[in-house]
Design a protein around this motif. Structure first.
Motif, PDB file in Angstrom:
ATOM      1  N   GLU A   1     107.835  29.924 132.450  1.00 56.42           N
ATOM      2  CA  GLU A   1     108.899  30.445 133.295  1.00 56.42           C
ATOM      3  C   GLU A   1     110.234  29.914 132.761  1.00 56.42           C
ATOM      4  OE1 GLU A   1     110.071  29.507 137.679  1.00 56.42           O
ATOM      5  OE2 GLU A   1     108.436  30.992 137.691  1.00 56.42           O
ATOM      6  N   CYS A   2     111.225  30.821 132.690  1.00 57.54           N
ATOM      7  CA  CYS A   2     112.515  30.498 132.063  1.00 57.54           C
ATOM      8  C   CYS A   2     113.640  30.737 133.054  1.00 57.54           C
ATOM      9  CB  CYS A   2     112.687  31.378 130.834  1.00 57.54           C
ATOM     10  SG  CYS A   2     114.294  31.276 130.077  1.00 57.54           S
ATOM     11  N   THR A   3     114.636  29.858 133.059  1.00 63.25           N
ATOM     12  CA  THR A   3     115.842  30.031 133.860  1.00 63.25           C
ATOM     13  C   THR A   3     116.948  30.519 132.929  1.00 63.25           C
ATOM     14  OG1 THR A   3     115.178  28.196 135.257  1.00 63.25           O
ATOM     15  CG2 THR A   3     117.481  28.883 135.381  1.00 63.25           C
ATOM     16  N   VAL A   4     117.519  31.684 133.260  1.00 59.83           N
ATOM     17  CA  VAL A   4     118.592  32.270 132.445  1.00 59.83           C
ATOM     18  C   VAL A   4     119.910  32.028 133.160  1.00 59.83           C
ATOM     19  CG1 VAL A   4     119.461  34.364 131.361  1.00 59.83           C
ATOM     20  CG2 VAL A   4     117.010  34.045 131.636  1.00 59.83           C
ATOM     21  N   ARG A   5     120.890  31.476 132.440  1.00 53.27           N
ATOM     22  CA  ARG A   5     122.207  31.182 133.012  1.00 53.27           C
ATOM     23  C   ARG A   5     123.270  31.965 132.227  1.00 53.27           C
ATOM     24  NH1 ARG A   5     121.413  26.623 136.188  1.00 53.27           N
ATOM     25  NH2 ARG A   5     119.624  25.396 135.531  1.00 53.27           N
ATOM     26  N   CYS A   6     124.125  32.666 132.965  1.00 53.99           N
ATOM     27  CA  CYS A   6     125.230  33.433 132.351  1.00 53.99           C
ATOM     28  C   CYS A   6     126.510  32.615 132.467  1.00 53.99           C
ATOM     29  CB  CYS A   6     125.386  34.770 133.075  1.00 53.99           C
ATOM     30  SG  CYS A   6     126.716  35.792 132.397  1.00 53.99           S
ATOM     31  N   THR A   7     127.483  32.911 131.617  1.00 56.03           N
ATOM     32  CA  THR A   7     128.770  32.200 131.662  1.00 56.03           C
ATOM     33  C   THR A   7     129.531  32.497 132.943  1.00 56.03           C
ATOM     34  OG1 THR A   7     129.790  33.981 130.416  1.00 56.03           O
ATOM     35  CG2 THR A   7     129.060  32.057 129.165  1.00 56.03           C
ATOM     36  N   CYS A   8     129.193  33.626 133.608  1.00 55.33           N
ATOM     37  CA  CYS A   8     129.877  33.961 134.863  1.00 55.33           C
ATOM     38  C   CYS A   8     129.316  33.164 136.038  1.00 55.33           C
ATOM     39  CB  CYS A   8     129.781  35.457 135.142  1.00 55.33           C
ATOM     40  SG  CYS A   8     128.137  36.037 135.590  1.00 55.33           S
ATOM     41  N   GLY A   9     128.180  32.461 135.834  1.00 55.00           N
ATOM     42  CA  GLY A   9     127.606  31.649 136.897  1.00 55.00           C
ATOM     43  C   GLY A   9     126.334  32.240 137.484  1.00 55.00           C
ATOM     44  N   ASN A  10     126.014  33.448 137.094  1.00 59.29           N
ATOM     45  CA  ASN A  10     124.809  34.098 137.603  1.00 59.29           C
ATOM     46  C   ASN A  10     123.565  33.462 136.956  1.00 59.29           C
ATOM     47  OD1 ASN A  10     123.191  35.952 138.922  1.00 59.29           O
ATOM     48  ND2 ASN A  10     123.506  37.540 137.384  1.00 59.29           N
ATOM     49  N   THR A  11     122.505  33.225 137.758  1.00 60.94           N
ATOM     50  CA  THR A  11     121.245  32.686 137.221  1.00 60.94           C
ATOM     51  C   THR A  11     120.092  33.514 137.762  1.00 60.94           C
ATOM     52  OG1 THR A  11     121.002  31.126 139.037  1.00 60.94           O
ATOM     53  CG2 THR A  11     122.107  30.326 137.058  1.00 60.94           C
TER      54      THR A  11
ATOM     55  N   ASP B   1     126.024  35.051 127.299  1.00 60.35           N
ATOM     56  CA  ASP B   1     127.462  35.266 127.505  1.00 60.35           C
ATOM     57  C   ASP B   1     127.727  36.341 128.553  1.00 60.35           C
ATOM     58  OD1 ASP B   1     128.206  33.379 125.615  1.00 60.35           O
ATOM     59  OD2 ASP B   1     128.057  34.834 123.975  1.00 60.35           O
ATOM     60  N   LEU B   2     126.872  37.364 128.595  1.00 56.10           N
ATOM     61  CA  LEU B   2     127.073  38.478 129.510  1.00 56.10           C
ATOM     62  C   LEU B   2     125.784  38.807 130.242  1.00 56.10           C
ATOM     63  CD1 LEU B   2     129.062  40.879 127.180  1.00 56.10           C
ATOM     64  CD2 LEU B   2     129.971  39.574 129.070  1.00 56.10           C
ATOM     65  N   CYS B   3     125.946  39.274 131.477  1.00 52.07           N
ATOM     66  CA  CYS B   3     124.793  39.747 132.233  1.00 52.07           C
ATOM     67  C   CYS B   3     125.179  41.045 132.928  1.00 52.07           C
ATOM     68  CB  CYS B   3     124.343  38.692 133.246  1.00 52.07           C
ATOM     69  SG  CYS B   3     125.546  38.400 134.571  1.00 52.07           S
ATOM     70  N   ASP B   4     124.293  41.593 133.726  1.00 59.07           N
ATOM     71  CA  ASP B   4     124.591  42.851 134.406  1.00 59.07           C
ATOM     72  C   ASP B   4     125.660  42.697 135.482  1.00 59.07           C
ATOM     73  OD1 ASP B   4     122.866  41.302 135.956  1.00 59.07           O
ATOM     74  OD2 ASP B   4     122.086  43.067 137.001  1.00 59.07           O
ATOM     75  N   LYS B   5     125.966  41.480 135.889  1.00 54.14           N
ATOM     76  CA  LYS B   5     126.987  41.248 136.915  1.00 54.14           C
ATOM     77  C   LYS B   5     128.402  41.154 136.328  1.00 54.14           C
ATOM     78  CE  LYS B   5     123.854  40.671 140.105  1.00 54.14           C
ATOM     79  NZ  LYS B   5     123.179  41.899 140.402  1.00 54.14           N
ATOM     80  N   CYS B   6     128.502  40.829 135.037  1.00 54.07           N
ATOM     81  CA  CYS B   6     129.829  40.643 134.445  1.00 54.07           C
ATOM     82  C   CYS B   6     130.086  41.536 133.229  1.00 54.07           C
ATOM     83  CB  CYS B   6     130.044  39.178 134.068  1.00 54.07           C
ATOM     84  SG  CYS B   6     128.931  38.568 132.797  1.00 54.07           S
ATOM     85  N   HIS B   7     129.126  42.328 132.781  1.00 55.19           N
ATOM     86  CA  HIS B   7     129.317  43.176 131.604  1.00 55.19           C
ATOM     87  C   HIS B   7     130.290  44.311 131.927  1.00 55.19           C
ATOM     88  CE1 HIS B   7     128.500  45.840 128.246  1.00 55.19           C
ATOM     89  NE2 HIS B   7     127.946  44.796 127.642  1.00 55.19           N
ATOM     90  N   PRO B   8     131.263  44.596 131.041  1.00 58.49           N
ATOM     91  CA  PRO B   8     132.264  45.641 131.312  1.00 58.49           C
ATOM     92  C   PRO B   8     131.653  47.017 131.552  1.00 58.49           C
ATOM     93  CG  PRO B   8     132.934  44.342 129.425  1.00 58.49           C
ATOM     94  CD  PRO B   8     131.559  43.901 129.791  1.00 58.49           C
ATOM     95  N   PHE B   9     130.536  47.327 130.947  1.00 59.85           N
ATOM     96  CA  PHE B   9     129.907  48.632 131.138  1.00 59.85           C
ATOM     97  C   PHE B   9     129.480  48.813 132.590  1.00 59.85           C
ATOM     98  CE2 PHE B   9     126.212  51.425 131.253  1.00 59.85           C
ATOM     99  CZ  PHE B   9     126.728  52.552 130.623  1.00 59.85           C
TER     100      PHE B   9
END
Length: 136
Positions: free
Chosen positions: A11-21, A34-42
């Motif tokens: 099991e893996c914990t993924v952390r984004c630079t925006c703070g989302n985990t 660096d990017l996730c679905d919560k902070c990606h410009p698209f």
């Protein structure tokens, strides 16, 4: 599958630079992105500059100043052309005025000559009439 050649699937914990985990499964126990679905410009519709390893800054340092210099150079060239055009226009205007003044001077001289010639002719006509009258 062969035994002993594959890494553990944990099991893996993924952390984004925006703070989302969030949690998922991977061969590593923790991932940083660096990017996730919560902070990606698209997905967000907002413009975002993603600078991985200072690449954007290096590009701006290398070429950004050149673009500004080109723009400044173009503006200076435009200003120089405008100044040169204004100078040429002033020179043409001065030449036209000088030509008009010369023409007016020649016209005044011609008028003076014509007046003097007319006065001379007027003085000669009565004398010529007197001579013809005395000759008759």
């Amino acid at each position: 599958m062969k035994k002993g050649i594959h890494p553990d699937y944990v099991e893996c914990t993924v952390r984004c630079t925006c703070g989302n985990t969030w949690k998922t499964h991977s061969t590593k126990s923790e991932l940083r992105v660096d990017l996730c679905d919560k902070c990606h410009p698209f997905y967000t519709g907002q413009q975002k500059l993603v600078d991985t390893g200072g690449r954007v800054q290096r590009f701006a340092d290398k070429f950004g100043g050149a673009a500004a210099a080109q723009l400044k150079k173009a503006e200076e060239a435009k200003a120089a052309r405008a100044a040169k055009a204004a100078e040429e226009a002033a020179a043409k205007k001065a030449a036209r005025e000088a030509k008009a003044a010369e023409k007016a001077k020649r016209a005044a001289e011609y008028a003076k000559k014509a007046e003097a010639e007319a006065a001379k002719q007027a003085a000669e006509e009565p004398a010529a009439e007197e001579q013809t009258e005395t000759a008759e």
